[in-house]
Write an enzyme that holds these catalytic residues in place. Structure first.
Site, PDB file in Angstrom:
ATOM      1  N   GLN A  95      38.362  63.399  78.525  1.00 55.24           N
ATOM      2  CA  GLN A  95      37.460  62.574  77.724  1.00 55.24           C
ATOM      3  C   GLN A  95      38.287  61.703  76.783  1.00 55.24           C
ATOM      4  O   GLN A  95      39.123  62.214  76.043  1.00 55.24           O
ATOM      5  CB  GLN A  95      36.510  63.473  76.925  1.00 55.24           C
ATOM      6  CG  GLN A  95      35.397  62.673  76.259  1.00 55.24           C
ATOM      7  CD  GLN A  95      34.484  63.533  75.416  1.00 55.24           C
ATOM      8  OE1 GLN A  95      34.945  64.282  74.563  1.00 55.24           O
ATOM      9  NE2 GLN A  95      33.191  63.433  75.644  1.00 55.24           N
TER      10      GLN A  95
ATOM     11  N   TYR B  11      30.736  58.379  67.046  1.00 52.70           N
ATOM     12  CA  TYR B  11      32.135  57.940  67.052  1.00 52.70           C
ATOM     13  C   TYR B  11      32.231  56.445  67.410  1.00 52.70           C
ATOM     14  O   TYR B  11      31.227  55.747  67.472  1.00 52.70           O
ATOM     15  CB  TYR B  11      32.969  58.846  67.971  1.00 52.70           C
ATOM     16  CG  TYR B  11      32.988  60.275  67.460  1.00 52.70           C
ATOM     17  CD1 TYR B  11      33.549  60.568  66.211  1.00 52.70           C
ATOM     18  CD2 TYR B  11      32.406  61.309  68.178  1.00 52.70           C
ATOM     19  CE1 TYR B  11      33.539  61.858  65.714  1.00 52.70           C
ATOM     20  CE2 TYR B  11      32.392  62.613  67.678  1.00 52.70           C
ATOM     21  CZ  TYR B  11      32.963  62.880  66.444  1.00 52.70           C
ATOM     22  OH  TYR B  11      32.959  64.149  65.943  1.00 52.70           O
TER      23      TYR B  11
ATOM     24  N   ARG C 189      29.536  59.153  78.162  1.00 50.40           N
ATOM     25  CA  ARG C 189      28.662  60.069  77.409  1.00 50.40           C
ATOM     26  C   ARG C 189      27.981  59.348  76.253  1.00 50.40           C
ATOM     27  O   ARG C 189      28.646  58.684  75.446  1.00 50.40           O
ATOM     28  CB  ARG C 189      29.465  61.251  76.857  1.00 50.40           C
ATOM     29  CG  ARG C 189      28.536  62.295  76.281  1.00 50.40           C
ATOM     30  CD  ARG C 189      29.241  63.606  76.010  1.00 50.40           C
ATOM     31  NE  ARG C 189      28.340  64.698  76.270  1.00 50.40           N
ATOM     32  CZ  ARG C 189      28.250  65.800  75.522  1.00 50.40           C
ATOM     33  NH1 ARG C 189      29.031  65.967  74.490  1.00 50.40           N
ATOM     34  NH2 ARG C 189      27.381  66.739  75.823  1.00 50.40           N
TER      35      ARG C 189
ATOM     36  N   GLY D 206      27.753  74.164  76.141  1.00 49.08           N
ATOM     37  CA  GLY D 206      28.890  74.081  75.226  1.00 49.08           C
ATOM     38  C   GLY D 206      29.169  75.417  74.584  1.00 49.08           C
ATOM     39  O   GLY D 206      30.033  76.183  75.039  1.00 49.08           O
ATOM     40  N   ARG D 207      28.416  75.733  73.522  1.00 51.94           N
ATOM     41  CA  ARG D 207      28.676  76.972  72.783  1.00 51.94           C
ATOM     42  C   ARG D 207      28.564  78.227  73.648  1.00 51.94           C
ATOM     43  O   ARG D 207      29.409  79.128  73.521  1.00 51.94           O
ATOM     44  CB  ARG D 207      27.762  77.025  71.557  1.00 51.94           C
ATOM     45  CG  ARG D 207      28.222  76.046  70.487  1.00 51.94           C
ATOM     46  CD  ARG D 207      27.146  75.743  69.498  1.00 51.94           C
ATOM     47  NE  ARG D 207      26.040  75.007  70.106  1.00 51.94           N
ATOM     48  CZ  ARG D 207      24.995  74.540  69.448  1.00 51.94           C
ATOM     49  NH1 ARG D 207      24.899  74.737  68.148  1.00 51.94           N
ATOM     50  NH2 ARG D 207      24.046  73.872  70.071  1.00 51.94           N
TER      51      ARG D 207
HETATM   52  C1  LIG Z   1      33.557  73.399  69.092  1.00 50.93           C
HETATM   53  C2  LIG Z   1      32.859  72.229  69.750  1.00 50.93           C
HETATM   54  C3  LIG Z   1      33.609  71.112  70.154  1.00 50.93           C
HETATM   55  C4  LIG Z   1      32.994  70.027  70.776  1.00 50.93           C
HETATM   56  N1  LIG Z   1      33.753  68.966  71.171  1.00 50.93           N
HETATM   57  C5  LIG Z   1      33.171  67.941  71.842  1.00 50.93           C
HETATM   58  C6  LIG Z   1      33.956  66.859  72.337  1.00 50.93           C
HETATM   59  O1  LIG Z   1      35.173  66.823  72.160  1.00 50.93           O
HETATM   60  N2  LIG Z   1      33.316  65.876  73.014  1.00 50.93           N
HETATM   61  C7  LIG Z   1      31.961  65.884  73.230  1.00 50.93           C
HETATM   62  O2  LIG Z   1      31.435  64.961  73.861  1.00 50.93           O
HETATM   63  N3  LIG Z   1      31.197  66.896  72.777  1.00 50.93           N
HETATM   64  C8  LIG Z   1      31.763  67.917  72.093  1.00 50.93           C
HETATM   65  N4  LIG Z   1      30.973  68.958  71.644  1.00 50.93           N
HETATM   66  C9  LIG Z   1      29.514  68.932  71.906  1.00 50.93           C
HETATM   67  C10 LIG Z   1      29.210  69.677  73.190  1.00 50.93           C
HETATM   68  O3  LIG Z   1      29.732  68.958  74.301  1.00 50.93           O
HETATM   69  C11 LIG Z   1      27.692  69.852  73.439  1.00 50.93           C
HETATM   70  O4  LIG Z   1      27.047  68.605  73.550  1.00 50.93           O
HETATM   71  C12 LIG Z   1      27.055  70.643  72.292  1.00 50.93           C
HETATM   72  O5  LIG Z   1      27.815  71.795  71.984  1.00 50.93           O
HETATM   73  C13 LIG Z   1      25.618  71.043  72.648  1.00 50.93           C
HETATM   74  O6  LIG Z   1      25.589  71.919  73.742  1.00 50.93           O
HETATM   75  P1  LIG Z   1      25.354  73.503  73.514  1.00 50.93           P
HETATM   76  O7  LIG Z   1      24.029  73.620  72.767  1.00 50.93           O
HETATM   77  O8  LIG Z   1      25.283  74.062  74.918  1.00 50.93           O
HETATM   78  O9  LIG Z   1      26.484  74.029  72.707  1.00 50.93           O
HETATM   79  C14 LIG Z   1      31.587  70.043  71.004  1.00 50.93           C
HETATM   80  C15 LIG Z   1      30.838  71.164  70.612  1.00 50.93           C
HETATM   81  C16 LIG Z   1      31.459  72.243  69.988  1.00 50.93           C
HETATM   82  C17 LIG Z   1      30.607  73.435  69.595  1.00 50.93           C
END
Ligand SMILES: Cc1cc2nc3c(=O)[nH]c(=O)nc-3n(C[C@H](O)[C@H](O)[C@H](O)COP(=O)(O)O)c2cc1C
Length: 294
Positions: free
Chosen positions: A21, A108, A155, A251-252
């Site tokens: 990314q 961003y 994205r 994600g999480r």
């Molecule tokens: C620790 C952490 C780091 C993340 N880093 C990025 C990132 O670098 N780029 C991005 O597009 N989203 C990033 N996200 C967002 C996740 O891609 C995702 O959209 C978000 O966690 C929601 O999904 P979830 O509810 O399944 O966690 C990050 C999320 C977390 C928790």
């Protein structure tokens, strides 16, 4: 072997595919993170609120701070940034990535160009929606030339205004997100990119995207569509059955469950994520969550 190559090699050895990314934070930054303590840059000199930035306070240690006041990029500098995106894409291929994703979400840099709240420019990159989408259009074209459109994803986080203003992610709201992002999706369709990744609001009690938006995205975009944001298997199946999305990202839950696919497939319970270790610099909360044991 360089670290990037070790990572891509390890993924390929297991039959996986890995994209890098490309992320420029723009104004969501701090002077301590910039070369020579300079100001961060953005489309305009508007400081980000409702957001903190992670700064380094020592080796492996950090703290959250208010973003610094940004300086507006000159028109020439915007053009230079487009070239830098292409260079970053070349570096990603060199490191063995299969393709790249442009981070145009979550407040961003690219998101800052798109939103009329953060972009007050009066050159060809500001004003009308066509102008606010120009930076996106140019980096998509430049990066496509390097990696091929079929290896490029984008994205977005087309956040629809929350009733709770304090939770608007990174302080960015669109006054007409439907129109803005459907136009952006049309641009990506014309460019022929491989996939669209949509980040939905992910905090507790976050609003759902309206059905009309899911439908419009599906109508305008013929590539793969990925959704993420507080997804459960049930929510993913629901969106899949309606035909709105093709793939769903976690994600999480993935941070906390190294064996997430197996747990989902077998209906095993999930480990809870510990939010306090999500952004740390060690293996704690990163690679030490347990696999499921019956
Ligand atoms: C620790 C952490 C780091 C993340 N880093 C990025 C990132 O670098 N780029 C991005 O597009 N989203 C990033 N996200 C967002 C996740 O891609 C995702 O959209 C978000 O966690 C929601 O999904 P979830 O509810 O399944 O966690 C990050 C999320 C977390 C928790």
């Amino acid at each position: 072997m360089k670290v990037g190559k070790k990572v891509t090699q390890a993924v390929h050895d297991k039959g996986g595919i890995i994209f890098a990314q490309l992320w420029h934070v723009g104004r969501v930054s701090h002077t301590s993170l910039q070369p020579n303590g300079a100001q961060p840059v953005g489309p305009s000199d508007i400081t980000a609120d409702n957001v903190k930035v992670f700064i380094e306070t020592g080796p492996g240690a950090g703290a959250l701070a208010d973003p610094s006041e940004p300086r507006a990029l000159s028109t020439d500098e915007v053009g230079e940034l487009v070239t830098m995106y292409a260079a970053a894409a070349r570096n990603a291929l060199e490191a063995g990535f299969d393709g790249v994703e442009l981070h145009c979400a979550n407040g961003y840099l690219v998101n800052q160009f798109i939103s009329e709240h953060t972009n007050h420019r009066d050159d060809q990159y500001g004003g009308s929606l066509t102008n606010r989408l120009r930076f996106l259009k140019e980096i998509v074209a430049a990066v496509s030339d390097v990696v091929g459109a079929d290896r490029l994803g984008v994205r977005f986080a087309p956040l629809f205004a929350s009733t709770d203003e304090t939770r608007v992610y990174l302080g960015l709201v669109e006054s007409d997100p439907h129109h803005t992002y459907v136009e952006a999706v049309k641009l990506l369709e014309q460019a022929g990119i491989a996939y669209l990744s949509i980040a939905e609001a992910d905090w507790d009690n976050a609003p759902d995207l309206p059905d009309t938006f899911y439908q419009a995205v599906r109508e305008e975009f013929s590539g793969r569509i990925i959704y993420a944001g507080k997804y459960t298997v049930q929510k993913a199946v629901n969106i899949l059955e309606k035909g709105y999305g093709d793939l769903f990202a976690f994600g999480r839950p993935f941070i906390a469950n190294p064996d997430l696919p197996e747990r989902i497939a077998n209906n095993w319970p999930l480990n809870e994520v510990d939010p306090t270790t999500m952004y740390g610099g060690t293996d704690v909360g990163y690679s030490d969550y347990p696999y499921y044991q019956e």
